[in-house]
Scaffold this active site. Structure first.
Site, short mmCIF file in Angstrom:
data_model
loop_
_atom_site.label_atom_id
_atom_site.label_comp_id
_atom_site.label_asym_id
_atom_site.label_seq_id
_atom_site.Cartn_x
_atom_site.Cartn_y
_atom_site.Cartn_z
N GLU A 1 -2.27 -3.98 6.99
CA GLU A 1 -3.37 -4.93 7.15
C GLU A 1 -3.50 -5.97 6.05
O GLU A 1 -4.61 -6.45 5.80
CB GLU A 1 -4.68 -4.14 7.24
CG GLU A 1 -5.13 -3.46 5.92
CD GLU A 1 -4.73 -2.00 5.77
OE1 GLU A 1 -3.76 -1.58 6.43
OE2 GLU A 1 -5.39 -1.29 4.99
N GLU B 1 0.85 -1.19 0.00
CA GLU B 1 0.00 0.00 0.00
C GLU B 1 0.89 1.24 0.00
O GLU B 1 1.85 1.28 0.76
CB GLU B 1 -0.90 0.03 1.23
CG GLU B 1 -1.90 1.17 1.14
CD GLU B 1 -2.86 1.23 2.33
OE1 GLU B 1 -2.81 0.36 3.22
OE2 GLU B 1 -3.67 2.16 2.34
N GLU C 1 -5.28 -2.90 12.74
CA GLU C 1 -5.02 -3.73 11.56
C GLU C 1 -6.04 -4.86 11.49
O GLU C 1 -6.52 -5.21 10.40
CB GLU C 1 -3.59 -4.28 11.57
CG GLU C 1 -2.49 -3.23 11.69
CD GLU C 1 -2.61 -2.05 10.73
OE1 GLU C 1 -3.14 -2.24 9.63
OE2 GLU C 1 -2.19 -0.94 11.11
N GLY D 1 3.49 2.09 11.08
CA GLY D 1 3.25 1.20 12.21
C GLY D 1 3.03 -0.25 11.80
O GLY D 1 3.63 -1.16 12.33
N1 B3K Z 1 -2.90 0.95 5.70
C1 B3K Z 1 -1.58 1.09 6.23
C2 B3K Z 1 -0.89 2.33 5.81
C3 B3K Z 1 -0.12 2.21 4.55
C4 B3K Z 1 0.72 3.44 4.30
C5 B3K Z 1 1.36 3.39 3.00
N2 B3K Z 1 2.22 4.53 2.74
C6 B3K Z 1 -1.59 1.01 7.71
C7 B3K Z 1 -2.85 1.35 8.37
O1 B3K Z 1 -3.36 2.44 8.33
O2 B3K Z 1 -3.43 0.45 8.93
ZN ZN Z 2 -5.29 1.80 8.79
#
Ligand code: B3K
Ligand code: ZN
Length: 889
Positions: free
Chosen positions: A270, A127, A304, A267
């Site tokens: 998911e 992502e 997550e 952090g």
């Molecule tokens: N969905 C990911 C974040 C991805 C960031 C990419 N640059 C983590 C979260 O928000 O759960």
């Molecule tokens: Zn998220």
């Protein structure tokens, strides 16, 4: 690195994909020199697309293409072209199998996006647009496909081979290698793909879902960390149960894996059934992890996990809709954490983050609505606005609908859109359809940026026994949005009388049924100016406004000191009590600024001191609340209030005031410290966390006096604590004092914990945040420390990020050394890790807030960055937008 012309992408240009990919079969041959990726994609024209003869345009970047074949026939080089990040095949059948072989070099991938290596293991982060660094693909979230993944690797170096879904085959190969095959039955966009290969220990548990599905829960970590997974595992099980209880959402596969990696840009992620986590968000044990660390693990594990429904089963149509999954999931994890610990403390922490970081973003050059209209680099839009303000918007829907109708709305949303890639509009429509509540005007929260202001005034009519609140709303201009339509703002209120909260009845209104005793009400503010008259009010009340922080707005009401003291002492709403303490603290800071400017001694108001004294003595209160109320508004919050911000004057005033409070309340602080000291075995529960937080707040105040008795307390706490919360708090107090022992303390701390990278990050951070003069030299020296590594984002955040973002007085040194230091680091990181580089930049982007001399120095550094060759699109977007002229207000 960017093309010559970085282009802007607009939401209004959205078109459905011209092709769909029904199945995706991937084979990874993981090697030390290079990794071969073979993909077989079942592609067909999208019947919903208007362009029936569009060429096939696949995303791909930094890939070495070996071969391309359609339905078994290898294409020659004249049959495809490459342009920017796209591979274009002009002539394709309506339905076909595309086979593609590429070579990549994960071991050289420092951007930590795509497939890369961290501490000897292979892992992925796709992502938002990382999958295109793995193979050519339709790398957009509205292309959902069923994935089968084969992984081949050396069996000794990489005994664990993981991907999404279920393990369908394993095989030992002849040459010391082995193979696994994974199948994920749920169609998903490429951003949810994951792969892990490494030597990992596995901590296992089980969970039985509400309908009796047995789920194997596995946390994979390095062997040395296997003793630090209990808290993450317990948090995961709590989150799974909570999502069943509160949202009726059940887990949908037989396996749920978490893998912890050292080098990670954020952090956690998911990915379907294979969450990949930053070690900092998984590992926890009392000896190495602070209370805040424990809470972060709990919150991120839950976040997550919750994405499995809000994000994975129902995903985003395009990246402009990011808040659809992030805002909703942050709201869900915040409610979960509130239920697991102290709801008021959690709310105050979240409001503090919003009021500092998010309000600043919303008032600056990067301001954007929670659903942005355009971007250059989507990685720059994983922001506090999309996440935290997005969560506040969902919270407001929850407030307007009430819990039952909100649950009906979320059930409808999940049922209606299961397996689909949808928009924020679909979410709001489901909420409207299920509840019958009109959210028409409310939709402005999705399209308009900026923090609305609510100016509230009150009038009491003793003869009529009427009390009228007049509310005026406005919203400052933001880049690209000069005028704003009025928002629909839920304003939760109560009126405090002599004997408690008054019963509320609006003139011409329906009877108030919102609370059992009719004393709290949510006003719907929809007009630019609007009055609400309460009848039957027998005394002039103190209004308690924006209870629970019912909307992400700046509220202004001309409270008297007496009214604030009354709210601080007796409001039943925890947020309003705390906020009253902060408004009183702000008044004290203003007074201290005036006193220092006039050469007077800083002397806090006696009524304010009495209120603090009472807080310290009241054992019935939640200690964590008391700790938060005793802390003065942070320098980051002050930077939101003052225009322009004179960092050094504010710092001096705040510190002088803190010292004066410490001297005035020394005996009470001492008593509180002793009362809160305990020998109980460590638990990361709300009661103990509250006790430690109050104790360490008292210690920090006492250490300002910096006499022998305070120093001895800190030294003894540092030497004797068995948990990291207390040890680090003591170290922090010592480092910020003149105690000769501090050098020893830092050295001993390093020696004891040098084998625990996460603890050493805390050691970096304490030094980076030291507010005494000279911190920049220390930080620069630490950049050369063997434990520092600029390729590791956690270390960059702990040292450079903490210094530039949380040590205002040193970062804003008048000679500009802080700004120069940050620009130098951004220039280095721009090449190795553009995402981290552009995040680090944020403090410089706020240059317009500061005094003219600082503005000039900051601007010069931004211009120096902009002049660099090969600027990544990430850094380019943030720097160029920060320098652009735009008018705010
Ligand atoms: N969905 C990911 C974040 C991805 C960031 C990419 N640059 C983590 C979260 O928000 O759960
Ligand atoms: Zn998220």
């Amino acid at each position: 690195m960017r093309d010559a012309q970085p282009s802007t992408i607009y939401l209004s240009d959205y078109e459905v994909p011209a092709y769909l990919i029904d199945t995706t079969d991937l084979a990874f041959d993981l090697g030390e020199e290079s990794t071969k990726v073979t993909s077989q994609l079942h592609i067909r024209r999208n019947p919903a697309s208007k362009t029936s003869n569009a060429p096939l345009a696949l995303h791909g970047t930094e890939l070495d293409l070996i071969s391309l074949a359609i339905d078994g026939r290898t294409l020659d080089a004249t049959e495809w072209t490459q342009s920017g990040e796209q591979l274009i095949i002009a002539d394709v059948p309506t339905e076909f199998v595309l086979r593609c072989e590429t070579l990549i070099r994960p071991q050289d991938n420092t951007s930590l996006e795509g497939l890369y290596k961290s501490s000897g293991m292979f892992c992925t982060q796709c992502e938002a647009e990382g999958f295109r660094k793995i193979t050519y693909y339709l790398d957009r979230p509205d292309v959902m496909s069923v994935f089968t993944v084969e992984i081949i690797a050396d069996a000794q170096r990489y005994p664990v081979l993981l991907s999404n879904g279920n393990l369908s085959a394993t095989e030992t190969l002849a040459d010391g290698r082995h193979k696994t095959v994974w199948q994920d039955p749920f169609p998903k966009p490429a951003y949810l793909f994951a792969l892990v290969a490494g030597k990992l220990a596995c901590v296992e548990d089980r969970f039985t879902t509400m309908n009796g599905r047995e789920v194997a829960l596995k946390i994979y970590v390095e062997n040395k960390d296997a003793d630090k997974c209990d808290h993450a595992m317990a948090s995961l099980k709590n989150a799974m149960r909570w999502d069943e209880d509160v949202y009726g959402r059940e887990y949908d596969l037989d396996i749920f894996n978490i893998v912890a990696v050292d080098d990670f840009n954020m952090g956690a992620m998911e990915n379907k059934s294979l969450n990949i986590f930053n070690t900092s968000c998984v590992l926890a044990k009392p000896e190495t992890t602070t209370d805040a660390g424990f809470q972060r693990v709990e919150g991120v594990v839950a976040h997550e996990y919750f994405h499995n429904w809000s994000g994975n089963r129902v995903t985003c149509r395009d990246w402009f809709q990011l808040s659809l999954k992030e805002g909703f999931t942050v709201f869900r994890d915040a409610e979960f954490s509130a239920d697991m610990g102290s709801p008021t403390v959690k709310r105050v922490e979240d409001v503090t983050l919003l009021r500092t970081a998010q309000f600043a973003e919303d008032a600056g050059p990067m301001a954007h609505p929670i659903r942005p209209d355009s971007f250059i680099e989507i990685s720059n839009f994983y922001t506090v606005t999309v996440y935290e303000k997005g969560a506040e918007v969902v919270r407001m829907i929850h407030t307007l609908l009430g819990p039952e109708l909100f649950r009906k709305g979320s059930d409808l949303y999940f049922d209606r859109h299961d397996g689909q890639a949808v928009t924020c509009e679909d979410f709001v429509l489901a909420m409207e359809d299920a509840s019958g509540v009109d959210l028409g005007q409310f939709r402005h929260w999705y399209s308009q940026a900026g923090t609305p202001k609510l100016a509230v005034s009150a009038q009491y009519d003793a003869d009529e026994q009427h009390y009228t609140l007049t509310v005026k709303q406005s919203c400052p201009a933001t880049p690209g949005q000069t005028s704003k339509a009025p928002f629909h703002i839920p304003l939760a209120v109560a009126l405090l009388g002599e004997a408690g909260q008054l019963a509320l009845q609006l003139q011409d209104g329906e009877p108030n049924t919102e609370t059992a005793d009719n004393t709290e009400m949510v006003l719907s503010v929809t007009e630019p100016e609007q009055s609400f008259t309460f009848t039957g009010i027998h005394e002039e009340p103190v209004p308690s406004l924006l209870r629970g922080f019912s909307a992400p707005v700046k509220l202004d009401f001309a409270y008297s000191r007496e009214q604030l003291l009354c709210l601080m002492r007796s409001d039943s709403d925890g947020f309003c009590r705390w906020d009253a303490s902060q408004q009183l603290g702000l008044a004290e800071i203003n007074q201290a600024l005036a006193d220092l400017a006039a050469g007077r001694e800083v002397a806090p108001d006696s009524a304010y001191l009495d209120a603090c004294r009472d807080l310290l003595a009241d054992e019935t209160l939640d200690g964590a609340m008391v700790a938060m109320m005793l802390q003065l508004p942070s320098e980051a919050y002050l930077a939101e209030i003052f225009h322009p911000v004179d960092v050094i004057a504010l710092h001096r005033a705040r510190e002088a005031l803190r010292l004066a409070i410490a001297i005035a309340l020394q005996a009470e602080l001492q008593a509180c410290y002793e009362r809160c000291s305990s020998d109980a075995a460590y638990a990361a529960d709300a009661a103990q966390i509250a006790q430690r937080s109050l104790k360490n707040t008292a210690l920090a105040y006492l250490m300002l006096v910096d006499d022998d008795s305070a120093r001895n307390l800190a030294i003894s706490q540092f030497e004797n604590s068995e948990n990291m919360t207390d040890r680090l708090a003591a170290l922090n107090s010592l480092v910020n004092s003149a105690a000769p022992y501090k050098a020893d303390a830092l050295q001993r701390f390093y020696q004891n914990w040098q084998h625990e990278p996460l603890v050493i990050n805390q050691w970096f951070q304490v030094q980076a945040m030291c507010r005494l003069p000279g911190s920049i030299d220390r930080v620069q020296a630490l950049m050369a420390h063997p434990a520092f590594d600029i390729r590791n984002p956690n270390k960059v955040r702990a040292l450079i990020g903490a210094f530039c973002g949380q040590n205002s007085v040193n970062f804003h040194r008048e000679d500009g050394a802080g700004y120069r230091f940050l620009a130098d680091q951004v220039i280095v990181l721009n090449r190795s890790n553009p995402q981290i580089a552009s995040r680090l930049l944020v403090p410089l982007t706020k240059w317009r807030k500061y005094l003219p001399a600082a503005q000039q120095l900051m601007c010069a550094e931004l211009k120096r960055i902009l002049a660099q060759p090969d600027l990544s699109s990430d850094v380019y977007e943030v720097v160029s937008k920060s320098l652009q002229d735009y008018s705010v207000e």
